[in-house]
Design a protein around this motif. Sequence first.
Motif, PDB file in Angstrom:
ATOM      1  N   THR A  71       5.968   4.599  -0.171  1.00 34.96           N
ATOM      2  CA  THR A  71       5.392   3.408   0.447  1.00 34.96           C
ATOM      3  C   THR A  71       3.977   3.147  -0.054  1.00 34.96           C
ATOM      4  O   THR A  71       3.120   4.031   0.026  1.00 34.96           O
ATOM      5  N   PRO A  72       3.710   1.944  -0.580  1.00 34.70           N
ATOM      6  CA  PRO A  72       2.337   1.610  -0.980  1.00 34.70           C
ATOM      7  C   PRO A  72       1.426   1.569   0.249  1.00 34.70           C
ATOM      8  O   PRO A  72       1.779   0.976   1.266  1.00 34.70           O
ATOM      9  N   MET A  73       0.258   2.196   0.142  1.00 39.11           N
ATOM     10  CA  MET A  73      -0.702   2.195   1.249  1.00 39.11           C
ATOM     11  C   MET A  73      -1.740   1.106   0.981  1.00 39.11           C
ATOM     12  O   MET A  73      -2.821   1.369   0.450  1.00 39.11           O
ATOM     13  N   TRP A  74      -1.396  -0.111   1.348  1.00 38.35           N
ATOM     14  CA  TRP A  74      -2.237  -1.260   1.027  1.00 38.35           C
ATOM     15  C   TRP A  74      -3.596  -1.197   1.696  1.00 38.35           C
ATOM     16  O   TRP A  74      -4.575  -1.755   1.192  1.00 38.35           O
ATOM     17  N   GLU A  75      -3.690  -0.524   2.836  1.00 41.42           N
ATOM     18  CA  GLU A  75      -4.974  -0.434   3.525  1.00 41.42           C
ATOM     19  C   GLU A  75      -5.997   0.392   2.734  1.00 41.42           C
ATOM     20  O   GLU A  75      -7.201   0.312   2.984  1.00 41.42           O
ATOM     21  N   LYS A  76      -5.509   1.166   1.749  1.00 38.91           N
ATOM     22  CA  LYS A  76      -6.404   1.979   0.925  1.00 38.91           C
ATOM     23  C   LYS A  76      -6.530   1.432  -0.505  1.00 38.91           C
ATOM     24  O   LYS A  76      -7.123   2.081  -1.363  1.00 38.91           O
TER      25      LYS A  76
END
Length: 219
Positions: A71-76
């Motif tokens: 899962t891409p961690m878009w918040e980072k």
Amino acid sequence: KTKFIIFTGILSVISLAGCLVDEELSQKVENKDILDITVEEAKEYFESSVRTFHLSPPRTTRMVNDELLSTPMWEKAVVLDLEGRRVVEIPVDAPFANICKRDNLKDSISTKKGFINTIVRLVAEKDADDKILFTIVRITGDNKYILRHRKKFFRMKINSVEEFSGMIKYYTLQGELISGKKYESGNVVATISPVDVASPKVQTRVMEEQCDFVYYQVD
């Protein structure tokens, strides 16, 4: 004399201001060909047009639901300058991986479990047609490097390779190797490229990833 000092000071200020303007214009000229991109643009494009990706190539046995577990961690996610290009780097929450190597296909692979030595990133950048392209990046650190810089390694950005020893490899969203580089103490010492496993050349100069059995040439 006082007037002369004041006049000289005014000339100095004007000269300094001129230099600053020239530098700003120079930077604008240098950056005009860089295609800008934001985290929001990359996320929107990914969620509308990409959605899934694979960490292993189609010809190998993939881990069950690896695209669901990664899962891409878009918040980072952050925007970076990388080799004259502007990119978005997104950390990926992926199954833990320990990559090992063997220098000859006849050698056996160690069954010893090692510590985690590989982190995964998703990288987005724009092309000339304003389309956003994505690649998967695997960063594998040498054991000695990770032992010395464990915290630094797991927070590492793809454009910050100072002191880094290990490999950075780029893949398509289908898990196919594109290219890579091998580093020692922050310096590139070899390039990595995909090879045909049936080639005689592979028999003497090959490395293998234990988790997905991808062969590649190190030059």
